[in-house]
Design a protein around this motif. Sequence first.
Motif, PDB file in Angstrom:
ATOM      1  N   MET A 142       0.897  -1.125   0.019  1.00 43.69           N
ATOM      2  CA  MET A 142       0.014   0.077  -0.179  1.00 43.69           C
ATOM      3  C   MET A 142       0.799   1.295   0.055  1.00 43.69           C
ATOM      4  O   MET A 142       1.782   1.221   0.872  1.00 43.69           O
ATOM      5  CB  MET A 142      -0.868   0.057   1.363  1.00 43.69           C
ATOM      6  CG  MET A 142      -2.013   0.920   1.182  1.00 43.69           C
ATOM      7  SD  MET A 142      -3.015   0.683   2.609  1.00 43.69           S
ATOM      8  CE  MET A 142      -3.818  -0.968   2.212  1.00 43.69           C
ATOM      9  N   LYS A 143       0.438   1.936  -0.866  1.00 40.65           N
ATOM     10  CA  LYS A 143       1.400   3.492  -0.919  1.00 40.65           C
ATOM     11  C   LYS A 143       1.382   4.164   0.210  1.00 40.65           C
ATOM     12  O   LYS A 143       0.344   4.527   0.611  1.00 40.65           O
ATOM     13  CB  LYS A 143       0.988   4.170  -2.407  1.00 40.65           C
ATOM     14  CG  LYS A 143       2.125   5.202  -2.562  1.00 40.65           C
ATOM     15  CD  LYS A 143       1.708   5.877  -3.978  1.00 40.65           C
ATOM     16  CE  LYS A 143       2.626   6.958  -4.354  1.00 40.65           C
ATOM     17  NZ  LYS A 143       2.194   7.513  -5.620  1.00 40.65           N
ATOM     18  N   LYS A 144       2.556   5.058   0.750  1.00 39.83           N
ATOM     19  CA  LYS A 144       2.428   5.617   1.751  1.00 39.83           C
ATOM     20  C   LYS A 144       2.824   7.184   1.469  1.00 39.83           C
ATOM     21  O   LYS A 144       3.333   7.380   0.253  1.00 39.83           O
ATOM     22  CB  LYS A 144       3.491   5.235   2.825  1.00 39.83           C
ATOM     23  CG  LYS A 144       3.193   4.027   3.444  1.00 39.83           C
ATOM     24  CD  LYS A 144       4.279   3.414   4.292  1.00 39.83           C
ATOM     25  CE  LYS A 144       3.987   2.246   5.265  1.00 39.83           C
ATOM     26  NZ  LYS A 144       2.696   2.404   5.906  1.00 39.83           N
ATOM     27  N   THR A 145       2.455   8.174   2.307  1.00 40.79           N
ATOM     28  CA  THR A 145       2.596   9.493   2.114  1.00 40.79           C
ATOM     29  C   THR A 145       3.011  10.028   3.355  1.00 40.79           C
ATOM     30  O   THR A 145       2.635   9.665   4.230  1.00 40.79           O
ATOM     31  CB  THR A 145       1.456  10.157   1.195  1.00 40.79           C
ATOM     32  OG1 THR A 145       1.922  11.522   1.141  1.00 40.79           O
ATOM     33  CG2 THR A 145       0.361  10.336   2.322  1.00 40.79           C
ATOM     34  N   ASN A 197      -0.301   5.535   5.326  1.00 41.67           N
ATOM     35  CA  ASN A 197      -0.859   4.927   3.957  1.00 41.67           C
ATOM     36  C   ASN A 197      -1.977   6.016   3.540  1.00 41.67           C
ATOM     37  O   ASN A 197      -2.626   6.807   4.115  1.00 41.67           O
ATOM     38  CB  ASN A 197      -1.621   3.796   4.360  1.00 41.67           C
ATOM     39  CG  ASN A 197      -0.831   2.392   4.637  1.00 41.67           C
ATOM     40  OD1 ASN A 197       0.288   2.581   4.486  1.00 41.67           O
ATOM     41  ND2 ASN A 197      -1.445   1.728   5.493  1.00 41.67           N
ATOM     42  N   GLU A 198      -1.587   6.018   2.213  1.00 43.81           N
ATOM     43  CA  GLU A 198      -2.266   7.152   1.409  1.00 43.81           C
ATOM     44  C   GLU A 198      -3.867   7.122   1.655  1.00 43.81           C
ATOM     45  O   GLU A 198      -4.749   8.176   2.047  1.00 43.81           O
ATOM     46  CB  GLU A 198      -2.241   7.182  -0.014  1.00 43.81           C
ATOM     47  CG  GLU A 198      -1.013   7.826  -0.517  1.00 43.81           C
ATOM     48  CD  GLU A 198      -0.754   7.636  -1.972  1.00 43.81           C
ATOM     49  OE1 GLU A 198      -1.665   6.975  -2.590  1.00 43.81           O
ATOM     50  OE2 GLU A 198       0.044   8.744  -2.480  1.00 43.81           O
ATOM     51  N   ASN A 199      -4.496   5.930   1.846  1.00 44.07           N
ATOM     52  CA  ASN A 199      -5.943   5.668   1.943  1.00 44.07           C
ATOM     53  C   ASN A 199      -6.507   6.113   3.522  1.00 44.07           C
ATOM     54  O   ASN A 199      -7.582   6.004   3.929  1.00 44.07           O
ATOM     55  CB  ASN A 199      -6.376   4.301   1.529  1.00 44.07           C
ATOM     56  CG  ASN A 199      -5.779   3.217   2.275  1.00 44.07           C
ATOM     57  OD1 ASN A 199      -4.863   3.503   2.863  1.00 44.07           O
ATOM     58  ND2 ASN A 199      -6.393   2.084   2.053  1.00 44.07           N
ATOM     59  N   PHE A 200      -5.444   6.238   4.457  1.00 43.84           N
ATOM     60  CA  PHE A 200      -5.920   6.416   5.657  1.00 43.84           C
ATOM     61  C   PHE A 200      -5.797   8.171   6.090  1.00 43.84           C
ATOM     62  O   PHE A 200      -6.070   8.505   7.182  1.00 43.84           O
ATOM     63  CB  PHE A 200      -4.742   5.935   6.728  1.00 43.84           C
ATOM     64  CG  PHE A 200      -5.135   4.363   6.767  1.00 43.84           C
ATOM     65  CD1 PHE A 200      -5.947   3.772   6.260  1.00 43.84           C
ATOM     66  CD2 PHE A 200      -3.964   3.553   7.535  1.00 43.84           C
ATOM     67  CE1 PHE A 200      -6.258   2.405   6.327  1.00 43.84           C
ATOM     68  CE2 PHE A 200      -4.404   2.255   7.701  1.00 43.84           C
ATOM     69  CZ  PHE A 200      -5.282   1.724   7.301  1.00 43.84           C
ATOM     70  N   ASP A 241      -7.355  10.864   5.154  1.00 45.13           N
ATOM     71  CA  ASP A 241      -8.717  11.441   5.428  1.00 45.13           C
ATOM     72  C   ASP A 241      -9.061  11.080   6.943  1.00 45.13           C
ATOM     73  O   ASP A 241      -9.560  11.897   7.653  1.00 45.13           O
ATOM     74  CB  ASP A 241      -9.923  10.974   4.650  1.00 45.13           C
ATOM     75  CG  ASP A 241      -9.716  11.711   3.200  1.00 45.13           C
ATOM     76  OD1 ASP A 241      -8.985  12.905   3.116  1.00 45.13           O
ATOM     77  OD2 ASP A 241     -10.313  11.431   2.134  1.00 45.13           O
ATOM     78  N   ARG A 242      -8.924   9.819   7.020  1.00 44.53           N
ATOM     79  CA  ARG A 242      -9.314   9.363   8.613  1.00 44.53           C
ATOM     80  C   ARG A 242      -8.639  10.021   9.672  1.00 44.53           C
ATOM     81  O   ARG A 242      -8.907  10.337  10.579  1.00 44.53           O
ATOM     82  CB  ARG A 242      -9.221   7.688   8.741  1.00 44.53           C
ATOM     83  CG  ARG A 242      -9.950   7.210  10.023  1.00 44.53           C
ATOM     84  CD  ARG A 242      -9.539   5.923  10.148  1.00 44.53           C
ATOM     85  NE  ARG A 242      -8.248   5.648  10.863  1.00 44.53           N
ATOM     86  CZ  ARG A 242      -7.775   4.598  10.998  1.00 44.53           C
ATOM     87  NH1 ARG A 242      -8.518   3.406  10.704  1.00 44.53           N
ATOM     88  NH2 ARG A 242      -6.649   4.295  11.559  1.00 44.53           N
ATOM     89  N   THR A 268       0.099  17.250   2.233  1.00 48.36           N
ATOM     90  CA  THR A 268       0.874  15.990   1.972  1.00 48.36           C
ATOM     91  C   THR A 268       1.747  15.942   0.811  1.00 48.36           C
ATOM     92  O   THR A 268       1.815  16.931   0.203  1.00 48.36           O
ATOM     93  CB  THR A 268      -0.289  15.063   1.531  1.00 48.36           C
ATOM     94  OG1 THR A 268      -0.956  15.451   0.314  1.00 48.36           O
ATOM     95  CG2 THR A 268      -1.261  14.572   2.412  1.00 48.36           C
TER      96      THR A 268
END
Length: 447
Positions: A1-4, A69-72, A74-75, A104
Amino acid sequence: MKKTVLHIGLDDVDSPEGGCTTHLASILVEKLSKEALKFIDYPNLIRLNPNIPWKTRGNGAVALRILVNENFVDRIINNVLHVVVKYIGEFSKEKSQPSAVFFTGNIPSKLRWFSRKTVKDIVPLNLAFKVVEKVKAKAISFNGKRGVIGALAAIGEPLDNTDYTFELIAYRAEENYGKPRLISKESVLEMDKLFGTQTFLNVDYEIGKVLITPHGPDPVLLGIRGENAEIVLEAFKKIKVLEPIERWVIFRTNQATDMHLAEVKYVKEIKPYMSVILKGYVYEKPKTIRGGHVVFSVSDSLEDTISCIAYEPTGSFRNIVKQLIPGDVVKVYGGTRPPSPTHEITINLEKLEILKLAEHIAYRNPKCPNCGKTMKSAGKNKEFKCTNCGFKSKTLSKICIKIPRKLRPGLYTPPPRAFRHLMKPLQRYGKEKKTPPKNIIPKWHHP
């Protein structure tokens, strides 16, 4: 999973009722440490222009930098905002304008430029929002938007190509807010002597005052400033604290670096609220004015002049300033006070560097050739008369003498109690850093 990398900027949470931006940051550190993410740096405590009239006392903003993780993202942002809203809701904030900014990725040059400008100069709010839009940051404000300036500036200064120091800040239990801080003065003195110049601004020995504790109703119990994280942690362990400690965090910061100072060549370049270094020569002899402040003027190579003032709280530093004479070549360091109906633009002295001393020449009445007593003048271009033996002379003239100077070239600073956060103390010269630490120590916050 891609991180930022997610950067979280906070500012203007300070409040007379007890709020504190670094305290909020310490709570967020605890909350975020339980998430699936990694802190890539200590929290960055960035002190901004100390001359801005609507600043908080220390004018400090905080940036947290995490790898997630990029998809985290917003959370995480939602969780942070939940903590911020809850925190500021606990205090009445009539004047403060709390803000959070999120960004980011890598810090772009535009954002770095904005941050440096915010440390050295005055920045309008509309410029901050132009930068927010330009770099695609997200800014959330409460009770006004001014806090966006500092929150954005904190993100834009990652301290990766400039000098920095560390500060461990410990916080009180809420039931002790507003009460005297219970810390052993003897333990602070012992700590200061034990760690030497690796920590700084712990004690003002001129008046025997401990400087690691503030005096307001805010949550801060103490702050220990030093050259690296290990040092401030070890120094903290030596302090005997006689009240509960709620939490503590180590910050990496631009404090004690002189980052706010900009070198100018001419007086005409100086604007209100700037922090400057100006080289020139003493134009007007220092004089003490009402309140015990000492004022003199400096002229640049264009022969434009500006007044400089050493305020009464600078203590013995004023005794150095008083010894200046016209013709001394100096560098003056300080923040600029805007003009008013009673004074022109003025430099409030933070430091004084004496580069070259002028000769101190004085003219004295001649001695009587008969009895050796000092003669008196009958007036300008008139004869000298000896009041002891009555001898008179129209041919004698005043004697030119050179008076030794006690002052020496060098850099002079006020006592520690008069230091503002960004001012670099003498013991830090030669300890400047240019690259960030390679690793974060294992224990840098609690809980």
